[in-house]
Motif scaffolding. Structure first.
Motif, PDB file in Angstrom:
ATOM      1  N   THR A  48     -11.437   6.040  -0.197  1.00  0.00           N
ATOM      2  CA  THR A  48     -10.502   6.713   0.507  1.00  0.00           C
ATOM      3  C   THR A  48     -11.146   8.161   0.251  1.00  0.00           C
ATOM      4  O   THR A  48     -11.170   8.968   1.362  1.00  0.00           O
ATOM      5  CB  THR A  48      -9.073   6.394   0.057  1.00  0.00           C
ATOM      6  N   PRO A  86     -11.752  -1.201 -11.837  1.00  0.00           N
ATOM      7  CA  PRO A  86     -10.815  -1.993 -11.258  1.00  0.00           C
ATOM      8  C   PRO A  86     -10.727  -1.943  -9.707  1.00  0.00           C
ATOM      9  O   PRO A  86     -11.172  -0.812  -9.114  1.00  0.00           O
ATOM     10  CB  PRO A  86      -9.318  -1.853 -11.558  1.00  0.00           C
ATOM     11  N   ALA A  87     -10.213  -2.837  -8.809  1.00  0.00           N
ATOM     12  CA  ALA A  87     -10.584  -2.845  -7.528  1.00  0.00           C
ATOM     13  C   ALA A  87      -9.775  -1.615  -6.863  1.00  0.00           C
ATOM     14  O   ALA A  87     -10.185  -0.844  -6.176  1.00  0.00           O
ATOM     15  CB  ALA A  87      -9.870  -3.912  -6.876  1.00  0.00           C
ATOM     16  N   GLY A  88      -8.459  -1.144  -7.669  1.00  0.00           N
ATOM     17  CA  GLY A  88      -7.716  -0.135  -7.010  1.00  0.00           C
ATOM     18  C   GLY A  88      -8.518   1.357  -7.016  1.00  0.00           C
ATOM     19  O   GLY A  88      -8.316   2.133  -6.298  1.00  0.00           O
ATOM     20  N   SER A  89      -9.109   1.419  -8.201  1.00  0.00           N
ATOM     21  CA  SER A  89      -9.873   2.410  -8.527  1.00  0.00           C
ATOM     22  C   SER A  89     -11.207   2.687  -7.500  1.00  0.00           C
ATOM     23  O   SER A  89     -11.125   3.938  -6.700  1.00  0.00           O
ATOM     24  CB  SER A  89     -10.331   2.489 -10.033  1.00  0.00           C
ATOM     25  N   HIS A 120       0.865  -1.316   0.137  1.00  0.00           N
ATOM     26  CA  HIS A 120       0.129  -0.026   0.068  1.00  0.00           C
ATOM     27  C   HIS A 120       0.695   1.241  -0.061  1.00  0.00           C
ATOM     28  O   HIS A 120       0.449   2.218  -0.716  1.00  0.00           O
ATOM     29  CB  HIS A 120      -0.957  -0.116   1.129  1.00  0.00           C
ATOM     30  N   ARG A 177     -18.142   1.629  -0.394  1.00  0.00           N
ATOM     31  CA  ARG A 177     -17.931   0.898  -1.297  1.00  0.00           C
ATOM     32  C   ARG A 177     -18.876   0.140  -2.185  1.00  0.00           C
ATOM     33  O   ARG A 177     -18.915  -0.123  -3.348  1.00  0.00           O
ATOM     34  CB  ARG A 177     -17.002  -0.367  -0.637  1.00  0.00           C
ATOM     35  N   ASP A 225     -11.099   1.568  -4.412  1.00  0.00           N
ATOM     36  CA  ASP A 225     -10.408   1.840  -3.224  1.00  0.00           C
ATOM     37  C   ASP A 225     -10.200   3.074  -3.096  1.00  0.00           C
ATOM     38  O   ASP A 225     -10.135   4.002  -1.917  1.00  0.00           O
ATOM     39  CB  ASP A 225      -8.911   1.017  -3.151  1.00  0.00           C
ATOM     40  N   ASP A 226      -9.574   3.832  -4.236  1.00  0.00           N
ATOM     41  CA  ASP A 226      -9.219   5.342  -4.221  1.00  0.00           C
ATOM     42  C   ASP A 226     -10.707   6.238  -3.928  1.00  0.00           C
ATOM     43  O   ASP A 226     -10.384   7.178  -3.314  1.00  0.00           O
ATOM     44  CB  ASP A 226      -8.539   5.634  -5.491  1.00  0.00           C
ATOM     45  N   GLU A 280      -0.102   5.780  -7.315  1.00  0.00           N
ATOM     46  CA  GLU A 280      -1.145   4.804  -7.871  1.00  0.00           C
ATOM     47  C   GLU A 280      -2.264   4.835  -6.848  1.00  0.00           C
ATOM     48  O   GLU A 280      -3.250   4.290  -7.182  1.00  0.00           O
ATOM     49  CB  GLU A 280      -0.226   3.555  -7.874  1.00  0.00           C
ATOM     50  N   ALA A 281      -2.198   5.243  -5.568  1.00  0.00           N
ATOM     51  CA  ALA A 281      -3.144   5.397  -4.692  1.00  0.00           C
ATOM     52  C   ALA A 281      -3.323   6.605  -3.896  1.00  0.00           C
ATOM     53  O   ALA A 281      -2.201   7.135  -3.585  1.00  0.00           O
ATOM     54  CB  ALA A 281      -2.999   4.071  -3.695  1.00  0.00           C
ATOM     55  N   ARG A 293       2.245   1.960  -3.325  1.00  0.00           N
ATOM     56  CA  ARG A 293       1.435   2.467  -4.380  1.00  0.00           C
ATOM     57  C   ARG A 293       1.323   3.927  -4.107  1.00  0.00           C
ATOM     58  O   ARG A 293       1.052   4.810  -4.817  1.00  0.00           O
ATOM     59  CB  ARG A 293      -0.004   1.725  -4.321  1.00  0.00           C
TER      60      ARG A 293
END
Length: 264
Positions: free
Chosen positions: A127, A118-121, A30, A107, A123-124, A38-39, A33
């Motif tokens: 947040t 995507p999961a990362g998107s 984490h 979420r 997550d952001d 990226e995060a 990233r």
């Protein structure tokens, strides 16, 4: 800039990502990233970094800028104005507003609205959503007056466990030093604000701004006459809404119908 500053201070301190992970309690992956942009940084990371590196609020100030970058251009002005609000009046008909979202409720909404993301998107986005609550905290929190339709409470989003958790969190805001939440009964019938979501902000310079939102669009309104009319409409709804005590009782009654995953 946030990510590069994390890397710079970490390197200057001779710390590996693993070592920093042990201090701030976020995983090495984490933190990597975050360093590579990226995060987006989690809301509580900046305070931990400032404590770790002795940077006297440096990362907290950077975070105030970085957290807005996740939002599309058309919403950044909205985020900037909301961050300056000293008082907020919010009417929400269908879902609990983002300011009071729990992590899993946010979420669930982002996932259903962005099924191919995507999961990362996601997550952001989550947040960034949770970071908005900062204005309701601190020594001088913004004052929130929230009017919810019953459907925002009774519509199950994310499953019974997620909804139970969200309603439990909402209860803490029903009547606090920075918030007042009231539920408008369905029995009230038609009213002037049907059809959309509305936020009225009183800014730190005393001016008032409104934000009107539909399914796919949002509009900032700075016309004093329109804002005055909407403020009066909100006053009427508050008069017909349940009191905070009655609202809390209603929320608890809905929770009783939902299975709590922690207490079957």
């Amino acid at each position: 800039m946030y990510g590069s500053e994390v890397r710079r201070y970490r390197n200057n301190a001779g710390m590996s990502l693993e070592a920093l992970s042990g201090v701030v309690m976020y995983s090495r992956a984490h933190l990597s990233r975050i360093e590579t942009a990226e995060a987006i940084p989690p809301p509580d990371l900046s305070e931990k970094l400032d404590a770790c590196f002795g940077t006297d609020g440096h990362f907290g100030r950077l975070y105030g800028v970085a957290r807005r970058e996740i939002h599309p251009d058309q919403y950044r002005r909205r985020m900037e104005l909301e961050a300056r609000a000293v008082a907020i009046v919010h009417y929400a008909p269908f879902v609990i507003p983002g300011l009071l979202h729990s992590e899993r409720y946010a979420r669930a909404i982002f996932t259903v609205c962005n099924p191919s993301a995507p999961a990362g998107s996601i997550d952001d986005l989550v947040t960034a959503r949770l970071s908005r609550r900062d204005i309701l905290k601190g020594e001088k929190p913004a004052r929130l007056s929230l009017i919810l339709e019953e459907s925002a409470i009774t519509r199950t989003i994310g499953g019974p466990g997620v909804m139970h958790e969200q309603l439990r969190s909402l209860l803490t805001w029903v009547e606090s030093r920075s918030s007042l939440v009231q539920v408008l009964p369905h029995s009230h019938g038609a009213h002037a604000l049907l059809g959309g979501t509305l936020a009225l902000w009183t800014l730190d310079n005393g001016t008032a701004v409104a934000y009107e939102e539909s399914i796919t669009t949002g509009h900032l309104i700075e016309d004093p006459e329109k804002i005055r009319w909407w403020a009066q409409a909100c006053d009427v709804l508050r008069a017909y809404a349940r009191s905070p005590a009655e609202t809390a009782e209603f929320i608890r009654s809905v929770m009783e119908e939902l299975p709590d995953e922690h207490h079957p």
